[in-house]
Enzyme design. Structure first.
Site, short mmCIF file in Angstrom:
data_model
loop_
_atom_site.label_atom_id
_atom_site.label_comp_id
_atom_site.label_asym_id
_atom_site.label_seq_id
_atom_site.Cartn_x
_atom_site.Cartn_y
_atom_site.Cartn_z
CG ASP A 20 -2.11 1.03 1.28
OD1 ASP A 20 -2.41 1.47 0.10
OD2 ASP A 20 -2.74 1.02 2.29
CG ASN A 68 -7.56 -2.38 -6.25
OD1 ASN A 68 -6.44 -3.20 -5.93
ND2 ASN A 68 -7.86 -1.63 -5.30
#
Length: 251
Positions: A20, A68
């Site tokens: 991340d 996503n």
């Protein structure tokens, strides 16, 4: 038992990483988000190399979640192209180093071109006996459990299994990583402290390590810090980062 053997056995067998912070890293540099994703590939290389030196059995990288797809279309398209480029450029290196690559997730939504690259990469490295690298792409923990339960339900429908006899093992053996140990250590970068629908079943007993380091800045030193924390916390076996470095050098 030799101390070195005890120390080696105290290392995690399966490490999962939520990579991340690529976008925020790029923003801090005044660059577009895709710049962060490209830099993140370098962090993947460094992390895989370090984990392999430690003889970690498996590492699972959360590359693209099923959520996503909600990102801007342009960014998703660039990520897919980057995925193809990385598969093309890296798989031969992985194969040369006896590493096995697997893509975990529902790949049916990807383009035919990307699906072909995935099949080729997996087939090339399928017989390798070194560390298993799982790349979770279009993956979600809920999806993984759901598809496993569907397979168990099919067994019940065929009369091969009764509903009353279903066990955890019946479900677990149909999960995407059923042949690997459950996750010992989860690492999430960028300071976020959540698991984001990642490997919900396999992380039931994992130690969770959250670091403020953005993924593009993650590398060997960062991995050593995480593993040192894990060994000292989970196994109650006092160690230092220098000991882990020495173990890496000895391999």
């Amino acid at each position: 038992m030799q101390n070195s053997q005890l120390f080696t056995e105290s290392l995690p067998k399966h490490i999962a990483i939520i990579m991340d912070g690529n976008g925020r890293w790029a923003k801090s540099k005044g660059q577009p988000r895709v710049f962060g994703h490209k830099k993140g590939v370098s962090a993947v290389r460094k992390t895989i190399a370090a984990a392999s030196k430690l003889n970690i059995q498996a590492i699972t990288l959360f590359a693209f979640s099923s959520e996503n797809w909600r990102r801007p279309e342009e960014e998703v398209g660039l990520l897919m192209e980057l995925f193809i480029t990385v598969l093309s450029s890296e798989v031969k290196k992985l194969h040369k180093n006896n590493l096995r690559l697997r893509i975990i997730g529902d790949t049916s939504r990807f383009s035919e071109r990307l699906q072909k690259k995935i099949v080729e990469a997996q087939e090339l490295t399928a017989s390798n006996t070194g560390m298993v690298i799982n790349v979770a792409a279009n993956y979600g923990g809920k999806w993984d459990i759901t598809q496993a339960v569907q397979k168990v339900a099919q067994q019940v429908a065929l009369g091969d299994l009764s509903a009353e006899d279903i066990t955890e093992d019946d479900i677990a053996k149909h999960l995407t990583m059923s042949d690997l140990p459950e996750v010992d250590l989860l690492i999430r970068t960028s300071g976020e402290c959540r698991i984001s629908n990642f490997m919900l079943w396999q992380m039931a007993y994992a130690e969770m390590y959250f670091t403020p380091v953005f993924w593009p800045d993650f590398g060997e030193e960062s991995l050593i810090e995480a593993i040192t924390w894990f060994v000292n916390r989970e196994r109650r076996f006092g160690c230092t980062g220098e000991q882990i470095k020495a173990l890496m050098s000895a391999q």
